[in-house]
Design an enzyme around this catalytic site. Structure first.
Site, PDB file in Angstrom:
ATOM      1  N   HIS A   1       0.843  -1.204   0.000  1.00  0.00           N
ATOM      2  CA  HIS A   1       0.000   0.000   0.000  1.00  0.00           C
ATOM      3  C   HIS A   1       0.882   1.259   0.000  1.00  0.00           C
ATOM      4  O   HIS A   1       0.612   2.215  -0.733  1.00  0.00           O
ATOM      5  CB  HIS A   1      -0.871   0.057   1.273  1.00  0.00           C
ATOM      6  CG  HIS A   1      -1.919  -1.008   1.378  1.00  0.00           C
ATOM      7  ND1 HIS A   1      -2.112  -1.755   2.518  1.00  0.00           N
ATOM      8  CD2 HIS A   1      -2.857  -1.438   0.489  1.00  0.00           C
ATOM      9  CE1 HIS A   1      -3.130  -2.592   2.343  1.00  0.00           C
ATOM     10  NE2 HIS A   1      -3.586  -2.425   1.106  1.00  0.00           N
TER      11      HIS A   1
ATOM     12  N   SER B   1      -3.013  -7.699   3.150  1.00  0.00           N
ATOM     13  CA  SER B   1      -3.399  -7.495   4.555  1.00  0.00           C
ATOM     14  C   SER B   1      -3.933  -8.790   5.154  1.00  0.00           C
ATOM     15  O   SER B   1      -3.693  -9.099   6.320  1.00  0.00           O
ATOM     16  CB  SER B   1      -4.474  -6.415   4.658  1.00  0.00           C
ATOM     17  OG  SER B   1      -3.987  -5.188   4.206  1.00  0.00           O
TER      18      SER B   1
END
Ligand code: PNS
Length: 166
Positions: free
Chosen positions: A23, A135
């Protein structure tokens, strides 16, 4: 209006539970392309068993992105296109890691474009060194006692250590 006066505002939406180095790589690329980049955390996620609440995620992303002056961190509820309208965003930024991401991303981009044609979805390829990080896997590894410190920014690794050393 001269092209140079036009401000390009993009939203980078996601769950960010937690923010990963992948990210962060996309945020750094987005910060170079857009005048303003809003990292927007979805707060009405259907995903259960969140590791971090919205306030914690906001703080971690702020800490990890403090070097980028044109990056803002916010959260939103409801439809992404409504939030994009509210923030006057020209673009939604999303990352593609592998071909497996493509199908869902295409579906989201097309439905969002149908609902709000003014906001374009722009895809950037994740850096290849981050292409395997997600994640979901970070959460799994950390809850099973593994070390994820090379996959996440320091601000996140510190929080994970604090949470799981208790
Ligand atoms: O990091 P994620 O979980 O892949 O992000 C998904 C996200 C937040 C971009 C997506 O779920 C979303 O935009 N949700 C908001 C609700 C919405 O607008 N749904 C309809 C179009 S996808």
């Amino acid at each position: 209006m001269p092209a140079s006066d036009r401000r390009l505002v993009a939203i980078y939406p996601g769950s960010f539970d937690p923010l990963t180095n992948g990210h962060l790589d996309l945020i750094s690329r987005g910060a170079r392309l857009f005048d303003n980049l809003i990292v927007a955390i979805l707060s009405n996620s259907q995903k259960h068993a969140a590791l971090f609440d919205i306030a914690e995620r906001t703080q971690m992303i702020r800490d990890a992105t403090s070097a980028f002056p044109n990056v803002e961190v916010d959260s939103f509820q409801g439809l992404l296109v409504d939030y994009a309208a509210h923030r006057n965003a020209n673009a939604i930024l999303r990352g593609i890691r592998a071909i497996s991401d493509y199908e869902t991303e295409l579906q989201m981009a097309l439905i969002n474009r149908r609902m709000r044609p003014e906001t374009e979805t722009i895809f950037l390829m994740a850096g290849e060194e981050y292409s395997f990080i997600s994640s979901r896997l970070i959460k799994e590894i950390v809850t099973l006692g593994g070390d994820v410190s090379t996959f996440v920014p320091n601000a996140v690794a510190d929080r994970l250590r604090a949470k799981f050393s208790r």
